[in-house]
Design an enzyme around this catalytic site. Structure first.
Site, PDB file in Angstrom:
ATOM      1  N   TYR A  28    -139.315  -8.573 -27.752  1.00 17.12           N
ATOM      2  CA  TYR A  28    -140.533  -9.106 -27.105  1.00 17.12           C
ATOM      3  C   TYR A  28    -141.546  -8.002 -26.785  1.00 17.12           C
ATOM      4  O   TYR A  28    -142.677  -8.293 -26.396  1.00 17.12           O
ATOM      5  CB  TYR A  28    -140.198  -9.875 -25.815  1.00 17.12           C
ATOM      6  CG  TYR A  28    -139.215 -11.021 -25.959  1.00 17.12           C
ATOM      7  CD1 TYR A  28    -138.848 -11.515 -27.205  1.00 17.12           C
ATOM      8  CD2 TYR A  28    -138.636 -11.615 -24.834  1.00 17.12           C
ATOM      9  CE1 TYR A  28    -137.927 -12.553 -27.332  1.00 17.12           C
ATOM     10  CE2 TYR A  28    -137.732 -12.656 -24.955  1.00 17.12           C
ATOM     11  CZ  TYR A  28    -137.374 -13.106 -26.205  1.00 17.12           C
ATOM     12  OH  TYR A  28    -136.463 -14.136 -26.321  1.00 17.12           O
ATOM     13  N   HIS A  79    -129.137 -10.498 -30.325  1.00 16.38           N
ATOM     14  CA  HIS A  79    -130.199 -11.520 -30.394  1.00 16.38           C
ATOM     15  C   HIS A  79    -129.965 -12.541 -31.514  1.00 16.38           C
ATOM     16  O   HIS A  79    -130.168 -13.739 -31.319  1.00 16.38           O
ATOM     17  CB  HIS A  79    -131.550 -10.807 -30.582  1.00 16.38           C
ATOM     18  CG  HIS A  79    -132.716 -11.572 -30.062  1.00 16.38           C
ATOM     19  ND1 HIS A  79    -133.810 -10.986 -29.485  1.00 16.38           N
ATOM     20  CD2 HIS A  79    -132.983 -12.901 -30.029  1.00 16.38           C
ATOM     21  CE1 HIS A  79    -134.675 -11.899 -29.107  1.00 16.38           C
ATOM     22  NE2 HIS A  79    -134.199 -13.071 -29.445  1.00 16.38           N
TER      23      HIS A  79
HETATM   24  N1  LIG Z   1    -132.613 -15.967 -27.905  1.00 16.06           N
HETATM   25  C1  LIG Z   1    -133.613 -16.401 -28.645  1.00 16.06           C
HETATM   26  O1  LIG Z   1    -133.618 -16.287 -29.886  1.00 16.06           O
HETATM   27  C2  LIG Z   1    -134.782 -17.031 -27.966  1.00 16.06           C
HETATM   28  C3  LIG Z   1    -135.741 -17.716 -28.737  1.00 16.06           C
HETATM   29  C4  LIG Z   1    -136.812 -18.304 -28.071  1.00 16.06           C
HETATM   30  C5  LIG Z   1    -136.898 -18.227 -26.691  1.00 16.06           C
HETATM   31  N2  LIG Z   1    -135.969 -17.534 -25.962  1.00 16.06           N
HETATM   32  C6  LIG Z   1    -136.051 -17.391 -24.482  1.00 16.06           C
HETATM   33  O2  LIG Z   1    -136.246 -18.691 -23.930  1.00 16.06           O
HETATM   34  C7  LIG Z   1    -137.463 -18.702 -23.171  1.00 16.06           C
HETATM   35  C8  LIG Z   1    -138.096 -20.076 -23.193  1.00 16.06           C
HETATM   36  O3  LIG Z   1    -138.382 -20.493 -24.515  1.00 16.06           O
HETATM   37  P1  LIG Z   1    -139.858 -20.539 -25.145  1.00 16.06           P
HETATM   38  O4  LIG Z   1    -140.721 -19.561 -24.448  1.00 16.06           O
HETATM   39  O5  LIG Z   1    -139.705 -20.409 -26.614  1.00 16.06           O
HETATM   40  O6  LIG Z   1    -140.337 -22.017 -24.903  1.00 16.06           O
HETATM   41  P2  LIG Z   1    -140.377 -23.066 -23.671  1.00 16.06           P
HETATM   42  O7  LIG Z   1    -140.022 -22.399 -22.406  1.00 16.06           O
HETATM   43  O8  LIG Z   1    -139.602 -24.251 -24.118  1.00 16.06           O
HETATM   44  O9  LIG Z   1    -141.919 -23.487 -23.673  1.00 16.06           O
HETATM   45  C9  LIG Z   1    -142.919 -22.560 -23.390  1.00 16.06           C
HETATM   46  C10 LIG Z   1    -144.260 -23.227 -23.684  1.00 16.06           C
HETATM   47  O10 LIG Z   1    -144.465 -24.344 -22.818  1.00 16.06           O
HETATM   48  C11 LIG Z   1    -145.646 -24.136 -22.021  1.00 16.06           C
HETATM   49  N3  LIG Z   1    -145.293 -24.640 -20.672  1.00 16.06           N
HETATM   50  C12 LIG Z   1    -144.384 -24.116 -19.817  1.00 16.06           C
HETATM   51  N4  LIG Z   1    -144.276 -24.858 -18.708  1.00 16.06           N
HETATM   52  C13 LIG Z   1    -145.136 -25.887 -18.847  1.00 16.06           C
HETATM   53  C14 LIG Z   1    -145.472 -26.986 -18.024  1.00 16.06           C
HETATM   54  N5  LIG Z   1    -144.901 -27.175 -16.846  1.00 16.06           N
HETATM   55  N6  LIG Z   1    -146.421 -27.860 -18.485  1.00 16.06           N
HETATM   56  C15 LIG Z   1    -147.011 -27.664 -19.681  1.00 16.06           C
HETATM   57  N7  LIG Z   1    -146.717 -26.645 -20.519  1.00 16.06           N
HETATM   58  C16 LIG Z   1    -145.777 -25.757 -20.101  1.00 16.06           C
HETATM   59  C17 LIG Z   1    -145.936 -22.657 -22.064  1.00 16.06           C
HETATM   60  O11 LIG Z   1    -147.321 -22.400 -21.987  1.00 16.06           O
HETATM   61  P3  LIG Z   1    -147.975 -21.371 -20.905  1.00 16.06           P
HETATM   62  O12 LIG Z   1    -147.211 -20.083 -20.989  1.00 16.06           O
HETATM   63  O13 LIG Z   1    -149.372 -21.260 -21.384  1.00 16.06           O
HETATM   64  O14 LIG Z   1    -147.861 -22.028 -19.566  1.00 16.06           O
HETATM   65  C18 LIG Z   1    -145.420 -22.293 -23.475  1.00 16.06           C
HETATM   66  O15 LIG Z   1    -146.400 -22.616 -24.454  1.00 16.06           O
HETATM   67  C19 LIG Z   1    -138.287 -17.612 -23.861  1.00 16.06           C
HETATM   68  O16 LIG Z   1    -139.422 -17.234 -23.138  1.00 16.06           O
HETATM   69  C20 LIG Z   1    -137.250 -16.545 -24.058  1.00 16.06           C
HETATM   70  O17 LIG Z   1    -137.013 -15.862 -22.838  1.00 16.06           O
HETATM   71  C21 LIG Z   1    -134.899 -16.954 -26.594  1.00 16.06           C
END
Ligand SMILES: NC(=O)c1ccc[n+]([C@@H]2O[C@H](COP(=O)([O-])OP(=O)(O)OC[C@H]3O[C@@H](n4cnc5c(N)ncnc54)[C@H](OP(=O)(O)O)[C@@H]3O)[C@@H](O)[C@H]2O)c1
Length: 282
Positions: A53, A111
């Site tokens: 990241y 990862h």
């Molecule tokens: N291990 C892996 O391979 C892997 C892969 C992907 C993710 N991850 C981890 O999992 C975490 C979460 O996954 P993710 O970031 O992919 O997706 P997510 O948490 O499912 O969704 C994030 C998205 O939703 C929006 N959002 C968040 N809360 C909201 C709400 N209450 N209302 C409306 N929109 C909302 C955010 O926009 P804004 O930021 O503009 O609010 C962003 O665009 C990551 O940040 C990372 O730490 C790990």
């Protein structure tokens, strides 16, 4: 339970993880310190980052600026895809600790399994993570994006069993078989993209389930994951949304609600990210 009422899940070796954290994927470095500081103000005591990241330094600065003591929060980072060879893993793990400004992380993950790279030899990588666990610089070690056929060789051949597997999971992709496999082997499931990258926010079924509780579709999706026993760390760069995603502990979904959400599962068609068997990017 943390001070802010977030329940914890105990891993098989006894360490507890707060069930709700803050994700930092796609939080650019110039925003990461602010986002983490605001998260800490809201009450988040668990932060999920990764070498990939490119924001570990700023996540570390955000934690320091928030004034949290080291034993007051749970911190996860992950080994990047180019760093699987033992010397690279050792060197970059040290750099992660330095950037995060900590002596240890609570959880360090591989990862991606990368079965098509490094001759598919993630056993060697896992054995290097075991060193970090044994010397105390990683209080727990685990996997990310591993499927059953990637995990089994580690269970068969290695001394330390993975404590966690962090995988894509949300209402559109519910991975029931992998979930059962984790449970059977006392591996905690961490659900990444619990909001399906934001796609759940307008879902009509989730919206309807939330109405009697005065909760949004996002809150319902997160609560559903918590009631399955999963760890979640939704990402948001907006403090109001961080707060919304935190307000999950004053309602409970019924068995009927859980069944309605179960009907949203699209299996592999619901996947938002890469497939672990074909992900081969360094
Ligand atoms: N291990 C892996 O391979 C892997 C892969 C992907 C993710 N991850 C981890 O999992 C975490 C979460 O996954 P993710 O970031 O992919 O997706 P997510 O948490 O499912 O969704 C994030 C998205 O939703 C929006 N959002 C968040 N809360 C909201 C709400 N209450 N209302 C409306 N929109 C909302 C955010 O926009 P804004 O930021 O503009 O609010 C962003 O665009 C990551 O940040 C990372 O730490 C790990």
């Amino acid at each position: 339970m943390t001070d802010f009422g977030v329940p914890t899940v105990k891993m098989y070796h006894g360490l507890e993880i707060p069930q709700l954290g803050l994700g930092t994927y796609k939080v650019p470095p110039e925003e990461a310190q602010r986002v983490v500081e605001e998260g800490a103000e809201v009450g988040y005591r668990h932060f999920d980052t990764a070498q990939m990241y490119h924001n570990e330094l700023e996540v570390g600065r955000g934690i320091s600026a928030s004034g949290l003591k080291r034993d007051e929060y749970f911190l996860t980072t992950k080994l990047d895809n180019g760093n699987h060879l033992p010397d690279d893993a050792r060197r970059t793990f040290e750099k992660s600790l330095e950037d995060l400004q900590v002596d240890y992380v609570d959880l360090f993950l591989i990862h991606w399994p990368l079965p098509t790279l490094y001759d598919g030899n993630f056993i060697q990588t896992w054995e290097t993570l075991q060193e970090f666990y044994e010397d105390g610089r990683a209080r727990s070690i685990g996997l990310s994006n591993f499927l059953e056929h990637h995990i089994q060789p580690i269970l068969d051949q290695c001394d330390v069993k993975p404590m966690v597997n962090q995988v894509e999971s949300h209402p559109y992709m519910q991975i029931p078989e992998l979930h059962a496999f984790h449970d059977k082997h006392q591996i905690v499931t961490e659900a990444w993209s619990p909001l399906a990258r934001g796609d759940v926010v307008d879902d009509p079924v989730l919206t309807k389930v939330g109405e009697p509780y005065g909760k949004t579709a996002s809150q319902v999706a997160l609560r559903w994951a918590l009631q399955r026993g999963d760890i979640v760390f939704p990402k948001s760069m907006h403090k109001e949304r961080m707060r919304e995603n935190f307000e999950l502990f004053d309602f409970e979904l019924t068995a009927e609600d859980m069944r309605a959400i179960q009907s949203l599962d699209q299996g592999d068609a619901g996947r938002r990210g890469s497939h672990p068997d074909t992900m081969d990017r360094l």
